[in-house]
Enzyme design. Structure first.
Site, PDB file in Angstrom:
ATOM      1  CD  GLU A  46      -2.471  -0.897   2.840  1.00 56.79           C
ATOM      2  OE1 GLU A  46      -2.508   0.064   3.426  1.00 56.79           O
ATOM      3  OE2 GLU A  46      -3.137  -1.856   3.106  1.00 56.79           O
ATOM      4  CG  ASP A  57      -2.813   8.287   8.668  1.00 57.38           C
ATOM      5  OD1 ASP A  57      -3.481   7.124   8.546  1.00 57.38           O
ATOM      6  OD2 ASP A  57      -2.717   9.152   7.868  1.00 57.38           O
TER       7      ASP A  57
END
EC number: 4.2.1.20
Length: 261
Positions: A46, A57
């Site tokens: 990814e 995140d």
């Protein structure tokens, strides 16, 4: 990605999926590190698209994205990274928040990703209910659509997301932001079991894996083990880019051993 999961299922093992942001700490090193992940044993990578407001995140990936953006990374450069990394022989997907795709142009983004050799897109903040434009563009350019589910997802939501997804379904094993953890989530097996009730599509589990033992644990019930922050941390902690790339390779090897044993 279908061929990848057909192969790993035939081999009786989970796939190893690694994540790193494009352009971190610079474009050249990010390509080298992503390639090292593949050489070390990752079946799929990814490539994160750095974004200025990464709400899902954790601090490790945020720091990496901020570094890439501060160095002038632009969305268009992500396709160059995809092209270079795809040459290593493993499927490559881009993981991105939806805003950069929309600003770039949805069909244009899909076309450029496909042209660069990308296999699909992971969209953590895009739900199938609101993905009509992406559905159309991804199908037009032969790209997979990976959506996220969480322990809080209802059975109806799991079923709808599974129907809309292709490639694999991304099961977030913990509630909250990303980041390596000392223990894997106890909610993950239950979430995967719930998905098995509504789909036979591959399920990848991520958020928290940092070592081979954890990878082995998740590989017992998931189709893919996804590792992100632990790879990023290897680059952040390295004294120089070359050492960081080698450290990433070593972690990939450890994780691969955990997945296959």
């Amino acid at each position: 990605m279908d061929a990848l999961f057909e192969r790993t299922r035939a081999e009786g093992r989970a796939a190893l999926v690694g994540y790193l942001p494009a352009g971190f700490p610079d474009v050249e090193t990010s390509v080298a590190a992503l390639t090292a992940m593949i050489e070390g044993g990752c079946d799929l990578v990814e490539i994160g698209l750095p974004y200025s407001d990464p709400v899902m995140d954790g601090p490790t990936i945020q720091e990496a994205a901020e570094t890439a953006l501060a160095n002038g990374f632009r969305t268009s450069q992500a396709f160059d990274v995809v092209r270079d990394v795809a040459a290593a022989g493993a499927p490559v997907v881009v993981m991105t928040y939806w805003n950069p795709v929309e600003r770039y142009g949805v069909d244009r983004f899909a076309a450029d990703l496909a042209e660069a050799g990308g296999a699909g897109l992971i969209t953590p903040d895009l739900i199938p209910d609101e993905a009509e434009e992406w559905e159309e563009a991804s199908r037009a350019h032969g790209l997979d659509r990976t959506y996220l589910v969480a322990p809080s997802s209802t059975d109806r939501r799991l079923s709808m997301t599974a129907d809309a997804a292709s490639g694999f379904i991304y099961a977030t094993a913990v509630m909250g932001v990303t980041g390596a953890r000392q223990e894997t989530s106890s909610l993950a097996p239950e979430l995967v079991a719930r998905l098995r009730e509504v789909t036979d599509k591959p399920v990848g589990v991520g958020l928290g894996v940092s070592n081979g033992a954890q990878a082995h644990e998740i590989a017992q019930y998931a189709d893919a083990v996804i590792v992100g922050s632990a790879f990023v941390r290897r680059l952040l902690d390295a004294p120089d880019p070359a050492s960081g790339v080698e450290s990433v390779r070593e972690l990939a090897q450890e994780l691969r051993e955990g997945v296959v044993r």
